[in-house]
Design a protein around this motif. Structure first.
Motif, PDB file in Angstrom:
ATOM      1  N   ILE A  87     169.353 131.609 -56.843  1.00  0.00           N
ATOM      2  CA  ILE A  87     170.585 131.643 -57.792  1.00  0.00           C
ATOM      3  C   ILE A  87     169.747 131.688 -59.235  1.00  0.00           C
ATOM      4  CG2 ILE A  87     172.700 130.868 -58.504  1.00  0.00           C
ATOM      5  CD1 ILE A  87     173.071 129.817 -55.619  1.00  0.00           C
ATOM      6  N   ASN A  88     169.170 130.732 -59.194  1.00  0.00           N
ATOM      7  CA  ASN A  88     168.528 130.490 -60.811  1.00  0.00           C
ATOM      8  C   ASN A  88     167.805 131.613 -60.961  1.00  0.00           C
ATOM      9  OD1 ASN A  88     169.948 128.346 -61.132  1.00  0.00           O
ATOM     10  ND2 ASN A  88     168.398 126.913 -60.434  1.00  0.00           N
ATOM     11  N   ARG A  89     166.914 132.463 -60.224  1.00  0.00           N
ATOM     12  CA  ARG A  89     166.084 133.330 -60.458  1.00  0.00           C
ATOM     13  C   ARG A  89     166.840 134.793 -60.922  1.00  0.00           C
ATOM     14  NH1 ARG A  89     163.497 132.794 -56.256  1.00  0.00           N
ATOM     15  NH2 ARG A  89     164.322 134.209 -54.975  1.00  0.00           N
ATOM     16  N   ASP A  90     167.927 134.858 -60.033  1.00  0.00           N
ATOM     17  CA  ASP A  90     168.579 136.285 -60.140  1.00  0.00           C
ATOM     18  C   ASP A  90     169.989 136.359 -60.890  1.00  0.00           C
ATOM     19  OD1 ASP A  90     166.286 137.055 -58.852  1.00  0.00           O
ATOM     20  OD2 ASP A  90     167.236 137.001 -56.924  1.00  0.00           O
ATOM     21  N   ALA A  91     170.786 135.282 -60.907  1.00  0.00           N
ATOM     22  CA  ALA A  91     172.099 135.215 -61.424  1.00  0.00           C
ATOM     23  C   ALA A  91     172.224 135.611 -62.858  1.00  0.00           C
ATOM     24  CB  ALA A  91     172.764 134.025 -60.967  1.00  0.00           C
ATOM     25  N   GLY A  92     171.191 135.565 -63.824  1.00  0.00           N
ATOM     26  CA  GLY A  92     171.395 135.826 -64.909  1.00  0.00           C
ATOM     27  C   GLY A  92     171.276 137.361 -65.304  1.00  0.00           C
ATOM     28  N   ARG A  93     171.067 138.124 -64.038  1.00  0.00           N
ATOM     29  CA  ARG A  93     170.893 139.452 -64.411  1.00  0.00           C
ATOM     30  C   ARG A  93     171.827 140.160 -63.353  1.00  0.00           C
ATOM     31  NH1 ARG A  93     165.580 137.589 -63.758  1.00  0.00           N
ATOM     32  NH2 ARG A  93     165.520 138.095 -61.513  1.00  0.00           N
ATOM     33  N   SER A  94     172.388 139.736 -62.432  1.00  0.00           N
ATOM     34  CA  SER A  94     173.353 140.363 -61.667  1.00  0.00           C
ATOM     35  C   SER A  94     173.861 139.352 -60.609  1.00  0.00           C
ATOM     36  CB  SER A  94     172.376 141.467 -60.762  1.00  0.00           C
ATOM     37  OG  SER A  94     171.623 140.828 -59.640  1.00  0.00           O
ATOM     38  N   ALA A  95     174.968 139.829 -60.067  1.00  0.00           N
ATOM     39  CA  ALA A  95     175.687 138.899 -59.120  1.00  0.00           C
ATOM     40  C   ALA A  95     175.002 138.608 -57.875  1.00  0.00           C
ATOM     41  CB  ALA A  95     177.067 139.435 -58.747  1.00  0.00           C
ATOM     42  N   ARG A 166     177.477 134.731 -60.692  1.00  0.00           N
ATOM     43  CA  ARG A 166     176.692 135.492 -61.635  1.00  0.00           C
ATOM     44  C   ARG A 166     176.578 134.457 -62.902  1.00  0.00           C
ATOM     45  NH1 ARG A 166     176.561 141.754 -63.701  1.00  0.00           N
ATOM     46  NH2 ARG A 166     175.049 141.388 -65.145  1.00  0.00           N
ATOM     47  N   PHE A 167     175.526 134.480 -63.722  1.00  0.00           N
ATOM     48  CA  PHE A 167     175.605 133.726 -65.072  1.00  0.00           C
ATOM     49  C   PHE A 167     175.920 134.546 -66.166  1.00  0.00           C
ATOM     50  CE2 PHE A 167     172.074 131.100 -62.957  1.00  0.00           C
ATOM     51  CZ  PHE A 167     172.880 130.185 -62.289  1.00  0.00           C
ATOM     52  N   ALA A 168     176.763 134.148 -66.914  1.00  0.00           N
ATOM     53  CA  ALA A 168     177.337 135.011 -68.166  1.00  0.00           C
ATOM     54  C   ALA A 168     175.985 135.082 -69.204  1.00  0.00           C
ATOM     55  CB  ALA A 168     178.281 134.079 -69.051  1.00  0.00           C
ATOM     56  N   ARG A 169     175.021 134.143 -69.064  1.00  0.00           N
ATOM     57  CA  ARG A 169     173.896 134.531 -70.195  1.00  0.00           C
ATOM     58  C   ARG A 169     172.433 134.367 -69.322  1.00  0.00           C
ATOM     59  NH1 ARG A 169     177.384 131.270 -72.032  1.00  0.00           N
ATOM     60  NH2 ARG A 169     176.388 129.284 -71.795  1.00  0.00           N
ATOM     61  N   ASP A 170     171.569 135.151 -69.467  1.00  0.00           N
ATOM     62  CA  ASP A 170     170.183 135.363 -69.006  1.00  0.00           C
ATOM     63  C   ASP A 170     169.742 133.937 -69.469  1.00  0.00           C
ATOM     64  OD1 ASP A 170     168.152 135.864 -67.210  1.00  0.00           O
ATOM     65  OD2 ASP A 170     167.262 137.499 -68.525  1.00  0.00           O
ATOM     66  N   GLY A 171     169.088 133.214 -68.674  1.00  0.00           N
ATOM     67  CA  GLY A 171     168.336 131.827 -69.020  1.00  0.00           C
ATOM     68  C   GLY A 171     169.300 130.811 -68.505  1.00  0.00           C
ATOM     69  N   MET A 172     170.476 131.031 -68.203  1.00  0.00           N
ATOM     70  CA  MET A 172     171.181 129.920 -67.707  1.00  0.00           C
ATOM     71  C   MET A 172     170.629 129.438 -66.285  1.00  0.00           C
ATOM     72  SD  MET A 172     175.199 130.590 -68.333  1.00  0.00           S
ATOM     73  CE  MET A 172     175.904 129.243 -67.765  1.00  0.00           C
ATOM     74  N   CYS A 173     171.047 128.228 -65.784  1.00  0.00           N
ATOM     75  CA  CYS A 173     170.312 127.912 -64.573  1.00  0.00           C
ATOM     76  C   CYS A 173     171.558 126.509 -64.242  1.00  0.00           C
ATOM     77  CB  CYS A 173     168.868 127.338 -64.379  1.00  0.00           C
ATOM     78  SG  CYS A 173     168.466 125.987 -65.480  1.00  0.00           S
ATOM     79  N   ILE A 174     171.038 126.189 -62.868  1.00  0.00           N
ATOM     80  CA  ILE A 174     172.313 125.210 -62.429  1.00  0.00           C
ATOM     81  C   ILE A 174     171.368 124.245 -61.481  1.00  0.00           C
ATOM     82  CG2 ILE A 174     174.346 126.468 -62.372  1.00  0.00           C
ATOM     83  CD1 ILE A 174     174.022 127.065 -59.373  1.00  0.00           C
ATOM     84  N   ASP A 175     171.881 122.960 -61.299  1.00  0.00           N
ATOM     85  CA  ASP A 175     171.245 121.852 -60.593  1.00  0.00           C
ATOM     86  C   ASP A 175     172.286 121.255 -59.712  1.00  0.00           C
ATOM     87  OD1 ASP A 175     169.940 119.480 -59.426  1.00  0.00           O
ATOM     88  OD2 ASP A 175     168.497 119.766 -60.883  1.00  0.00           O
ATOM     89  N   LEU A 176     172.240 121.293 -58.501  1.00  0.00           N
ATOM     90  CA  LEU A 176     173.480 120.651 -57.636  1.00  0.00           C
ATOM     91  C   LEU A 176     173.148 119.274 -57.459  1.00  0.00           C
ATOM     92  CD1 LEU A 176     174.107 123.487 -55.047  1.00  0.00           C
ATOM     93  CD2 LEU A 176     175.324 122.963 -57.489  1.00  0.00           C
ATOM     94  N   GLY A 177     172.166 118.876 -58.224  1.00  0.00           N
ATOM     95  CA  GLY A 177     171.674 117.093 -58.048  1.00  0.00           C
ATOM     96  C   GLY A 177     172.832 116.343 -58.229  1.00  0.00           C
ATOM     97  N   GLY A 178     173.881 116.649 -59.091  1.00  0.00           N
ATOM     98  CA  GLY A 178     175.112 115.823 -59.415  1.00  0.00           C
ATOM     99  C   GLY A 178     175.979 115.578 -58.186  1.00  0.00           C
ATOM    100  N   PHE A 179     175.865 116.295 -57.181  1.00  0.00           N
ATOM    101  CA  PHE A 179     176.518 115.865 -55.993  1.00  0.00           C
ATOM    102  C   PHE A 179     176.038 116.285 -54.659  1.00  0.00           C
ATOM    103  CE2 PHE A 179     180.101 119.547 -56.330  1.00  0.00           C
ATOM    104  CZ  PHE A 179     178.815 120.564 -56.223  1.00  0.00           C
ATOM    105  N   ALA A 180     174.516 116.887 -54.481  1.00  0.00           N
ATOM    106  CA  ALA A 180     174.047 117.402 -53.230  1.00  0.00           C
ATOM    107  C   ALA A 180     173.820 116.189 -52.434  1.00  0.00           C
ATOM    108  CB  ALA A 180     172.566 118.119 -53.662  1.00  0.00           C
ATOM    109  N   LYS A 181     173.516 115.220 -52.819  1.00  0.00           N
ATOM    110  CA  LYS A 181     173.372 113.920 -51.897  1.00  0.00           C
ATOM    111  C   LYS A 181     174.510 113.509 -51.196  1.00  0.00           C
ATOM    112  CE  LYS A 181     170.774 111.053 -54.467  1.00  0.00           C
ATOM    113  NZ  LYS A 181     170.855 111.729 -55.856  1.00  0.00           N
TER     114      LYS A 181
END
Length: 333
Positions: A87-95, A166-181
């Motif tokens: 997701i982090n690698r591709d979502a800034g460019r396409s869904a 999809r991310f609205a801006r290229d370079g965005m990224c996400i981390d699910l550490g806030g509730f993955a555990k």
């Protein structure tokens, strides 16, 4: 001073306990307690459960560990072939099409972002990755400002028709550490229940899930004193619920008298300092963990207001002066 709180249990658990005492439900046959510890997702995993046979216990614990490894393989930002990395690698460019599980997690994350006014925001990763807590590195103001332009939960665009993100801006990224555990302990609990386990405790770092009671008495979960590693500020007697603690003592470094810890305010890119720790009790681990992060970032007053919007959730907060605060639900007990 250590505080012992009254028993917290959901209504269904209270009804079941009354039925057992009244002889309406059978008591379990004799068995034994079994436990195991491991390290997965960069955190300590602990499982303790009751089973009639050792073979059943080992199979159940194996199922828990398998679930922990599955979550790690799917959502680790450090594994290049994980779904999160894709997701982090591709979502800034396409869904990017995602699994049903991942789409549901992203939708829950967006719901918590809206509930919290952006205090819970998985796109904080753009600034979170600038910190190195082992080496004591924090970004300078210019670097942080540039990264903050890539933070904003509204820039995470979910499409239910194609089950994609999809991310609205290229370079965005996400981390699910806030509730993955929290999600991991929920999955582990579901596996245990499917195997017929009625009494268990599963923890992944500061996130825990308890099933049933501890054979006639509640499970006891400690709220750590945030400034004494071996100190306990409160004891929570729990049944059939989840609990999550977020504290400024878990991963941090200090520079010029300022503590930089891993709990980041998405609005500033810096560590909040109004509280030292937040412990949330809820029906499920994902909710508990998301709310503990939310309350930590918002602070006591605004955080308790957000918590009040989630039925059945309670909290214990230790503020920056070391004072204990309880949500109205715990005060009523």
């Amino acid at each position: 001073m250590q505080l012992q709180l009254p028993l917290w249990r959901p209504q269904a658990a209270r009804d079941a306990a009354h039925a057992v005492r009244a002889g309406l439900l059978p008591r379990r046959a004799p068995g034994g307690w079994h436990s195991r510890d491991a390290a997965v997702m960069g955190t300590a995993i602990h499982v303790e459960l009751w089973a009639d046979r050792r073979a059943d216990a080992e199979a159940a614990i194996d199922a828990v560990m398998a679930e922990m490894h599955r979550i790690d393989l799917t959502y680790s930002p450090h594994k290049p072939d994980s779904e999160l990395s894709r997701i982090n690698r591709d979502a800034g460019r396409s869904a990017v099409p995602v699994s049903e599980e991942t789409y549901a997690l992203l939708a829950r994350a967006q719901a918590f972002a809206e509930l919290s006014g952006g205090a819970f925001d998985i796109s904080y990763a753009a600034v979170g990755r600038l910190y190195d807590y082992r080496r004591g590195i924090a970004p300078d103001d210019a670097t942080l400002a540039a990264a903050r332009s890539l933070v904003g939960w509204r820039g995470i665009e979910l499409d239910p028709a194609t089950r994609s993100v999809r991310f609205a801006r290229d370079g965005m990224c996400i981390d699910l550490g806030g509730f993955a555990k929290g999600h991991a302990v929920d999955g582990a609990a579901a596996r245990l229940k499917a195997l017929g386990i009625g009494h268990a405790y599963v923890s992944a770092g500061g996130d825990s899930r308890v099933i049933g009671d501890r054979r006639g008495r509640p499970w006891s979960v400690a709220v750590r004193d945030p400034r004494r590693a071996d100190g306990v500020a409160a004891l929570l007697p729990l049944e059939d619920c989840a609990v999550s603690t977020s504290g400024d003592y878990e991963r941090f470094f200090e520079r010029a008298g300022v503590r930089h810890h891993h709990l980041i305010d998405p609005a500033t890119g810096r560590s909040p300092r109004a509280v030292h720790s937040v412990t949330v009790i809820a029906d499920d681990g994902l909710t508990a963990e998301a709310l503990s992060k939310t309350l930590f970032v918002l602070g006591l007053e605004r955080g308790m207001a957000a918590l009040a919007q989630v039925p059945g959730a309670d909290a214990v907060v230790i503020d920056a002066q070391g004072r204990l605060h309880f949500s109205p639900g715990l005060q009523a007990r």
